[in-house]
Design an enzyme around this catalytic site. Structure first.
Site, PDB file in Angstrom:
ATOM      1  N   HIS A   1      -9.970   1.804   0.236  1.00  0.00           N
ATOM      2  CA  HIS A   1      -8.095   2.032   0.213  1.00  0.00           C
ATOM      3  C   HIS A   1      -7.654   1.134  -1.502  1.00  0.00           C
ATOM      4  O   HIS A   1      -8.608  -0.380  -1.549  1.00  0.00           O
ATOM      5  CB  HIS A   1      -8.019   0.409   1.597  1.00  0.00           C
ATOM      6  CG  HIS A   1      -6.139   0.921   1.648  1.00  0.00           C
ATOM      7  ND1 HIS A   1      -5.407   2.041   0.810  1.00  0.00           N
ATOM      8  CD2 HIS A   1      -5.465   0.413   2.357  1.00  0.00           C
ATOM      9  CE1 HIS A   1      -4.238   0.980   0.845  1.00  0.00           C
ATOM     10  NE2 HIS A   1      -3.933   0.483   2.351  1.00  0.00           N
TER      11      HIS A   1
ATOM     12  N   PHE B   1       1.940  -2.995   4.137  1.00  0.00           N
ATOM     13  CA  PHE B   1       2.198  -4.709   4.508  1.00  0.00           C
ATOM     14  C   PHE B   1       3.809  -4.755   4.651  1.00  0.00           C
ATOM     15  O   PHE B   1       4.120  -3.988   3.092  1.00  0.00           O
ATOM     16  CB  PHE B   1       1.451  -5.245   3.941  1.00  0.00           C
ATOM     17  CG  PHE B   1       0.211  -5.751   4.543  1.00  0.00           C
ATOM     18  CD1 PHE B   1      -0.365  -5.008   5.371  1.00  0.00           C
ATOM     19  CD2 PHE B   1      -1.132  -6.990   4.607  1.00  0.00           C
ATOM     20  CE1 PHE B   1      -2.084  -4.928   5.915  1.00  0.00           C
ATOM     21  CE2 PHE B   1      -2.601  -7.022   5.046  1.00  0.00           C
ATOM     22  CZ  PHE B   1      -2.140  -6.160   5.622  1.00  0.00           C
TER      23      PHE B   1
ATOM     24  N   CYS C   1       0.989  -1.422   0.198  1.00  0.00           N
ATOM     25  CA  CYS C   1      -0.129  -0.280  -0.219  1.00  0.00           C
ATOM     26  C   CYS C   1       0.827   1.132  -0.251  1.00  0.00           C
ATOM     27  O   CYS C   1       0.415   2.212  -0.032  1.00  0.00           O
ATOM     28  CB  CYS C   1      -0.652   0.065   0.865  1.00  0.00           C
ATOM     29  SG  CYS C   1      -1.853  -1.585   1.111  1.00  0.00           S
TER      30      CYS C   1
ATOM     31  N   GLU D   1      -0.377   5.839  13.534  1.00  0.00           N
ATOM     32  CA  GLU D   1      -0.344   7.461  12.753  1.00  0.00           C
ATOM     33  C   GLU D   1      -0.269   7.946  13.368  1.00  0.00           C
ATOM     34  O   GLU D   1       0.200   9.212  13.146  1.00  0.00           O
ATOM     35  CB  GLU D   1      -0.971   6.909  11.513  1.00  0.00           C
ATOM     36  CG  GLU D   1      -0.715   8.130  10.542  1.00  0.00           C
ATOM     37  CD  GLU D   1      -1.571   7.967   8.997  1.00  0.00           C
ATOM     38  OE1 GLU D   1      -2.023   7.329   9.347  1.00  0.00           O
ATOM     39  OE2 GLU D   1      -0.904   8.625   8.283  1.00  0.00           O
TER      40      GLU D   1
ATOM     41  N   HIS E   1      -2.800   8.323   5.364  1.00  0.00           N
ATOM     42  CA  HIS E   1      -2.583   6.958   5.074  1.00  0.00           C
ATOM     43  C   HIS E   1      -3.590   5.990   6.147  1.00  0.00           C
ATOM     44  O   HIS E   1      -5.113   5.487   5.646  1.00  0.00           O
ATOM     45  CB  HIS E   1      -1.664   5.956   5.693  1.00  0.00           C
ATOM     46  CG  HIS E   1      -1.506   5.141   5.016  1.00  0.00           C
ATOM     47  ND1 HIS E   1      -1.761   4.566   4.297  1.00  0.00           N
ATOM     48  CD2 HIS E   1      -1.594   3.272   6.191  1.00  0.00           C
ATOM     49  CE1 HIS E   1      -1.867   3.443   3.538  1.00  0.00           C
ATOM     50  NE2 HIS E   1      -2.134   3.217   4.669  1.00  0.00           N
TER      51      HIS E   1
ATOM     52  N   LYS F   1      -9.840   8.069   3.111  1.00  0.00           N
ATOM     53  CA  LYS F   1     -10.467   7.107   2.298  1.00  0.00           C
ATOM     54  C   LYS F   1     -11.596   6.634   3.090  1.00  0.00           C
ATOM     55  O   LYS F   1     -12.447   5.964   2.555  1.00  0.00           O
ATOM     56  CB  LYS F   1      -9.242   5.573   3.221  1.00  0.00           C
ATOM     57  CG  LYS F   1      -8.034   6.101   2.975  1.00  0.00           C
ATOM     58  CD  LYS F   1      -7.367   4.506   3.365  1.00  0.00           C
ATOM     59  CE  LYS F   1      -5.412   4.232   2.182  1.00  0.00           C
ATOM     60  NZ  LYS F   1      -4.776   5.441   2.903  1.00  0.00           N
TER      61      LYS F   1
END
Ligand SMILES: *[C@@H]1O[C@H](CO)[C@@H](O)[C@H](O)[C@H]1NC(C)=O
Ligand SMILES: *[C@@H]1O[C@H](CO)[C@@H](O)[C@H](O)[C@H]1NC(C)=O
Length: 429
Positions: A357, A416, A174, A326, A315, A352
């Site tokens: 996403h 990831f 991502c 975050e 994010h 998002k």
């Protein structure tokens, strides 16, 4: 180092085909997330714990919707993976917007492509595996390998437009879109290219993808009947991310090159910072150290102190632990010695909530939103943020967009494997 500016934008998202359409719907607090339980094969979709996704609307180009024949020949449609189709269409929009179609051999050699995908063509993998098991060798298409390889997105773009500069494909889950733009900006800064097409593309709305992300306990499962409520970054009741599809592409250009041809300049790419969590396959460190380092490095690279950041596109995917990590990183970096006096002065939103996403395309579309925030002095909202998580102290632009003079914006992307990247943009002066 040579300066790098943004001169063209292109996008296909669950809010529509085209940057302007997506941006105006985003600012109007509309949502592109729908229920997918009625798709075929029903038995596979209906058993999934998460049945929501951000889907590119189907229909005519004039209505801001997607139909492949508006962008591709019949042959291309058959030969190209969906993520490559989206990438080609987004590139065409971005090049048109930049009014850049290289004509001479030298121009072609100095224009490159840096575009990736997180997962690529899962559907082809799946279908061919089943056909192979049932029928054997004869069922494997000669297009199987070219349909799978992720760099074929960048490859097809280069072939279509004759672009002979660096041709590179990032695949960092991502973080892909952000790395692609950051790496492309370095190619220009270091003199390997004058113009780069950069971004990410993703289309893996397949039951196997939702099954996999459900097994890793990443997806939203609590709002299947009310899909537009399912992605709710920073909200107390968030419970996972919503998978989405689309593509986003920017045209990056060396400043002198852009000025010489009188190109419009949206913003300047000022900083790029990367880090690794060195911690876990899917979970972030709770203190958000990876995110903290990425943002800090990007701002150092930009030569901009944290207090001068006017907008952060987070994010924040709407997972309980990711958003917290975050948020912790943002508050620690932005408040303090070189930063602001209080967290409430930090404008941070996660788009998002509206589009879900986009995985490998997320960093690229969110970079575009960060660029448009600068251009229009408008900060896009975080949808579904009715009850801010306890202890979160920033201004998360809940529910509706806000007007704000934005000179510097920062866009975060995390993936990831523990990979983190931040991009910093500023008004071109
Ligand atoms: C292919 O399918 C059959 C059942 O039709 C199964 O017995 C076999 O193990 C499968 N082979 C592979 C390699 O998956
Ligand atoms: C950094 O990347 C990891 C990748 O797993 C991601 O999960 C995490 O959210 C990022 N770090 C933080 C603290 O946000």
């Amino acid at each position: 180092m040579r300066r790098v500016v943004v001169t063209g934008l292109g996008a296909i998202t669950p809010l529509g085909v085209g940057v302007r359409r997506t941006w105006s719907r985003l600012l109007a607090s509309e949502c592109g997330i729908v229920n997918v339980a009625d798709r075929e094969p029903a038995v596979r979709w209906k058993e999934l714990p998460s049945q929501v996704a951000g889907i590119v609307p189907k229909g005519h180009r004039d209505e801001g919707k997607w139909q492949a024949s508006d962008w591709l020949t019949k042959g291309e449609e058959r030969r190209l993976a969906k993520f490559t189709q989206y990438a080609i269409a987004a590139t065409e929009m971005a090049l048109d917007d930049a009014e850049w179609k290289p004509q001479t051999q030298e121009q072609r050699e100095m224009t490159g492509v840096c575009l990736g995908s997180g997962i690529g063509n899962l559907e082809e993998y799946y279908d061919t595996s089943i056909a192979y098991n049932e029928t054997g060798y004869k069922k494997v298409s000669p297009l199987f390998v070219p349909q799978l390889l992720i760099n074929l997105g960048a490859g097809h773009i280069s072939m279509k437009y004759g672009l002979q500069g660096p041709n590179h494909a990032v695949t960092t889950a991502c973080t892909t879109g952000a790395h692609a733009i950051g790496d492309a900006s370095r190619f220009i800064a270091l003199g390997d290219a004058d113009v780069m097409v950069a971004g990410g593309s993703e289309s893996c709305i397949h039951p196997l993808a939702l099954a996999g992300f459900s097994r890793s306990r990443s997806l939203s499962t609590a709002y299947n009947d009310e899909p537009s409520l399912s992605s709710r970054p920073f909200d107390r009741d968030r419970n996972g991310f919503v998978i989405a599809e689309g593509a986003a592409v920017v045209v990056l250009e060396e400043l002198g090159h852009a000025k010489a041809r009188g190109a419009q300049i949206y913003a300047e790419v000022r900083g790029y910072g990367c880090s690794g969590d060195a911690y876990h396959i899917t979970a972030p460190r709770e203190d958000g150290h990876g995110a903290f380092l990425a943002m800090k490095r990007a701002l150092k690279n930009a030569g901009i102190p944290p207090k001068h950041v006017d907008y952060i596109n987070a994010h924040a995917t709407s997972t309980p632990i990711g958003d917290s990590a975050e948020n912790h990183a943002i508050e620690s970096l932005m408040v303090g010695d070189e930063g602001l006096s209080s967290a409430s002065q930090i404008a941070v939103s996660s788009t998002k909530g509206a589009i879900g996403h986009l995985l490998g395309a997320a960093g690229a579309i969110e970079a575009i939103f960060s660029i448009l925030a600068i251009k229009d002095n408008l900060v896009p909202p975080t949808l579904n943020l009715h009850n801010i998580e306890e202890g979160f102290k920033c201004n998360y632009i809940p529910l509706t967009s806000q007007q704000k003079e934005v000179t510097v914006s920062l866009s975060n992307s995390f993936g990831f494997g523990g990979t983190n990247a931040s991009l910093v943009f500023s008004k071109y002066k």
